[in-house]
Design a protein around this motif. Structure first.
Motif, mmCIF file in Angstrom:
data_model
loop_
_atom_site.group_PDB
_atom_site.id
_atom_site.type_symbol
_atom_site.label_atom_id
_atom_site.label_comp_id
_atom_site.label_asym_id
_atom_site.label_seq_id
_atom_site.Cartn_x
_atom_site.Cartn_y
_atom_site.Cartn_z
ATOM 1 N N SER B 109 0.845 -1.206 0.000
ATOM 2 C CA SER B 109 0.000 0.000 0.000
ATOM 3 C C SER B 109 0.875 1.249 0.000
ATOM 4 O O SER B 109 0.641 2.191 -0.765
ATOM 5 N N ALA B 112 2.487 1.651 -3.401
ATOM 6 C CA ALA B 112 1.539 2.115 -4.422
ATOM 7 C C ALA B 112 1.244 3.606 -4.257
ATOM 8 O O ALA B 112 1.167 4.347 -5.248
ATOM 9 N N GLU B 113 1.108 4.068 -2.990
ATOM 10 C CA GLU B 113 0.899 5.500 -2.734
ATOM 11 C C GLU B 113 2.092 6.305 -3.258
ATOM 12 O O GLU B 113 1.943 7.371 -3.855
ATOM 13 N N GLY B 116 2.099 6.396 -6.996
ATOM 14 C CA GLY B 116 1.044 7.318 -7.417
ATOM 15 C C GLY B 116 1.495 8.769 -7.313
ATOM 16 O O GLY B 116 1.271 9.580 -8.223
ATOM 17 N N ASP B 131 -6.632 5.416 -6.110
ATOM 18 C CA ASP B 131 -7.101 4.918 -4.812
ATOM 19 C C ASP B 131 -6.311 3.683 -4.425
ATOM 20 O O ASP B 131 -6.293 2.703 -5.167
ATOM 21 N N VAL B 132 -5.689 3.738 -3.268
ATOM 22 C CA VAL B 132 -4.919 2.593 -2.805
ATOM 23 C C VAL B 132 -5.540 2.077 -1.508
ATOM 24 O O VAL B 132 -5.697 2.836 -0.542
ATOM 25 N N LEU B 149 5.000 -3.011 -9.265
ATOM 26 C CA LEU B 149 3.804 -2.165 -9.120
ATOM 27 C C LEU B 149 3.875 -0.951 -10.048
ATOM 28 O O LEU B 149 2.871 -0.553 -10.650
ATOM 29 N N MET B 153 1.148 0.113 -12.729
ATOM 30 C CA MET B 153 0.438 1.398 -12.610
ATOM 31 C C MET B 153 0.752 2.322 -13.789
ATOM 32 O O MET B 153 -0.115 3.052 -14.262
ATOM 33 N N VAL B 170 -5.782 0.365 -6.610
ATOM 34 C CA VAL B 170 -4.929 -0.752 -6.186
ATOM 35 C C VAL B 170 -5.597 -1.351 -4.956
ATOM 36 O O VAL B 170 -5.796 -0.662 -3.956
ATOM 37 N N GLU B 171 -5.985 -2.599 -5.054
ATOM 38 C CA GLU B 171 -6.767 -3.206 -3.979
ATOM 39 C C GLU B 171 -6.417 -4.689 -3.881
ATOM 40 O O GLU B 171 -5.646 -5.200 -4.696
ATOM 41 N N VAL B 183 -4.772 -4.390 -9.782
ATOM 42 C CA VAL B 183 -4.570 -3.018 -10.248
ATOM 43 C C VAL B 183 -5.600 -2.777 -11.344
ATOM 44 O O VAL B 183 -5.554 -3.411 -12.394
#
Lengths: 143, 269
Positions: B109, B112-113, B116, B131-132, B149, B153, B170-171, B183
């Protein structure tokens, strides 16, 4: 009453260079460009986005790159040869690939010519000129 | 393991040898495909550079510089940039295939943030919603999982170019000792018939005008997922965005990271 040329090529630079080479060779056929193999088949078989082409003339010649997004050139060639409506259509493989395997496989699949695109521009124009002269001027295609 | 070979040794050796030969020949043929793809994709920009430089030269000689000259010059520079990008991606792919991977607990997480934020930074004018989900964790090498990742992304971002806003989610959730990571994007998507070509080096499904890059990004992502003992696949409908699924190992709950070294010895004690 000249027929079109179908250029199947995903690289915008190569599209532009082919246009310039045709112009320099004095060939004024209209160049129809599609960017991948799926579009090429849609164009030839008047499907999808090209459904309006139903009944339209086939191109005088197909210039086919081998490495294409989605359906690659080999599959396009196979599909052209497998269909009665297109199986006599002249197809010239015009590609950057130098793999001996690709040359053999292309002829095996029914390519009429296999031209390797030279890196050098003068030779590229020369090659396109030869293709154009042979297939569009000298050769009498089957009707 | 050792000492277990006895009377059946020859058969076992033969089978092992055949398996090794099959693996070697698969590796050689995938390497051959990679080199062919690379040669193809380097010759194309080389031809562009030589050709447009030659055309430009003629224009200069004839004193006939016009609007097309600027276009030719730009094409030459773009071709050089593409070659550089291709070489970078190739190095990334070979590095991902060979590197010694760490085995840490990794906060995906957070990664990914971070990715982003980097993507927003590179395109400040672009509307983007990223949205992560919190709490996504896996075990492995933080550096390479971040690269994986980032490739996924980036792919989502690039193929959202035609949308007014980039939307990436991303979940995921943990199922047993596996993290199921997704993703999602709402970009142009792809034709599911060609899904398996996506991860092949140079197996592009879109043309350059649709945002296609060096054609190695998803191969890098797949290589990193596989090297972590994970899996990756994608699903999509054209025009409706794509979902990339990655399964990655998670450390079993009963096995805290610090106790791992003692684990085997403790069993019989």
């Amino acid at each position: 009453m000249d027929k079109d040329i179908l250029l199947v090529e995903d690289n915008p630079d190569d599209v532009e260079l082919t246009r310039i080479a045709f112009a320099e060779a004095g060939l004024d056929h209209r160049l129809e460009v599609v960017g991948d193999g799926a579009q090429a088949l849609d164009y030839l078989f008047a499907r999808g986005a090209y459904a309006h082409r139903a009944g339209a003339k086939l191109p005088a010649i197909v210039l086919l790159d081998l490495n294409l997004p989605k359906v690659d050139g080999r599959e396009v060639l196979e599909a052209i040869r497998a269909d009665a409506a297109t199986h006599k259509l002249p197809v010239v493989v015009l590609t950057t690939s130098t793999e001996p395997f690709d040359v053999d496989a292309s002829y095996q699949l029914g390519a009429n010519s296999y031209i390797r695109k030279p890196v050098d521009f003068e030779r590229f124009v020369w090659a396109v000129k030869q293709v154009g002269l042979y297939w569009l001027v000298l050769n009498h295609a089957p009707e | 393991m050792d000492g277990s070979v006895n009377g059946a040794g020859n058969d076992t050796d033969d089978a092992t040898l055949r398996a090794q030969q099959a693996a070697d020949s698969a590796a050689a043929s995938s390497q051959h495909a990679l080199v062919q793809g690379l040669a193809h994709d380097l010759r194309a920009p080389l031809r562009a550079i030589d050709s447009f430089a030659s055309l430009l030269g003629k224009q200069l000689q004839q004193g006939a510089v016009d609007e097309s000259s600027r276009d030719y010059l730009q094409r030459i520079r773009d071709a050089a940039t593409r070659m550089a990008g291709l070489l970078d991606a190739l190095q990334e792919l070979t590095a991902a295939g060979r590197a010694t991977l760490r085995d840490d607990d990794v906060d995906l997480s957070l990664l990914a943030e971070w990715i982003g934020a980097e993507m927003r930074d590179r395109a400040p004018g672009r509307e983007a919603r990223i949205d992560v989900a919190p709490g996504l964790a896996a075990r492995g090498d933080e550096h390479y999982l971040k690269r994986m990742l980032a490739r996924l992304m980036d792919n989502a971002w690039v193929f959202s170019a035609l949308r007014p806003e980039v939307e990436i989610a991303v979940e995921g959730e943990r199922v047993g000792d596996v993290l199921h990571l997704r993703v999602r994007d709402r970009g142009i998507g792809f034709d599911p018939r060609y899904a398996e070509r996506l991860f092949e080096p140079f197996g592009r499904l879109h043309g350059v005008d649709e945002g296609a890059g060096a054609g190695l990004g998803l191969a890098v992502a797949q290589c990193i997922a596989h090297r972590h003992g994970g899996r990756i696949h994608a699903e999509s409908q054209p025009g409706e965005g794509s979902v990339f699924h990655v399964e990655l190992p998670v450390r079993p709950r009963a096995e805290p990271e610090l106790a791992r070294g003692l684990h085997a010895g403790d069993r019989d004690g």
